[in-house]
Scaffold this motif. Sequence first.
Motif, PDB file in Angstrom:
ATOM      1  N   THR A   1      26.346 -68.505  23.125  1.00  8.91           N
ATOM      2  CA  THR A   1      26.307 -68.027  24.572  1.00  8.91           C
ATOM      3  C   THR A   1      26.399 -66.732  24.508  1.00  8.91           C
ATOM      4  O   THR A   1      27.448 -65.926  24.163  1.00  8.91           O
ATOM      5  CB  THR A   1      27.585 -68.863  25.317  1.00  8.91           C
TER       6      THR A   1
ATOM      7  N   GLY B   1      25.769 -67.300  29.884  1.00 10.63           N
ATOM      8  CA  GLY B   1      26.874 -68.007  30.221  1.00 10.63           C
ATOM      9  C   GLY B   1      28.033 -67.062  30.221  1.00 10.63           C
ATOM     10  O   GLY B   1      28.291 -65.874  30.399  1.00 10.63           O
TER      11      GLY B   1
ATOM     12  N   ARG C   1      31.878 -66.343  23.942  1.00 12.99           N
ATOM     13  CA  ARG C   1      30.570 -65.922  24.342  1.00 12.99           C
ATOM     14  C   ARG C   1      30.720 -64.378  23.842  1.00 12.99           C
ATOM     15  O   ARG C   1      31.606 -63.884  23.518  1.00 12.99           O
ATOM     16  CB  ARG C   1      30.311 -65.894  25.793  1.00 12.99           C
TER      17      ARG C   1
END
Length: 100
Positions: free
Chosen positions: A77, A100, A42
């Motif tokens: 993400t 996320g 991410r």
Amino acid sequence: MTDFRDVVAQQRFEQGFTDPDGQTRTVWADYSVQKIEGGGERLAILHVEAEDELRGTGAAGKFMQSLADHARAERLTLAPRCSYAVAWFKRHRDYEDVLG
């Protein structure tokens, strides 16, 4: 407005906007790549900033929408850490799928 871009070597997203005097100025977001337990990555959005001449023009909000659209299109993400990015995503719940 110019194209949104990911400057991977600098871990920075950038986008150009025209200021009130007609000059192209930049809004950017610095990020870091974080490994996610169980696999994957991410991008932590560490800092969002606009050149002084763009402040108050709405350019930063337009940039954040471009960033969220890019994340969705590229299946990225994001983890906002910067207070501006956190606040923007709270106001735009329709982009929760990229968080996320």
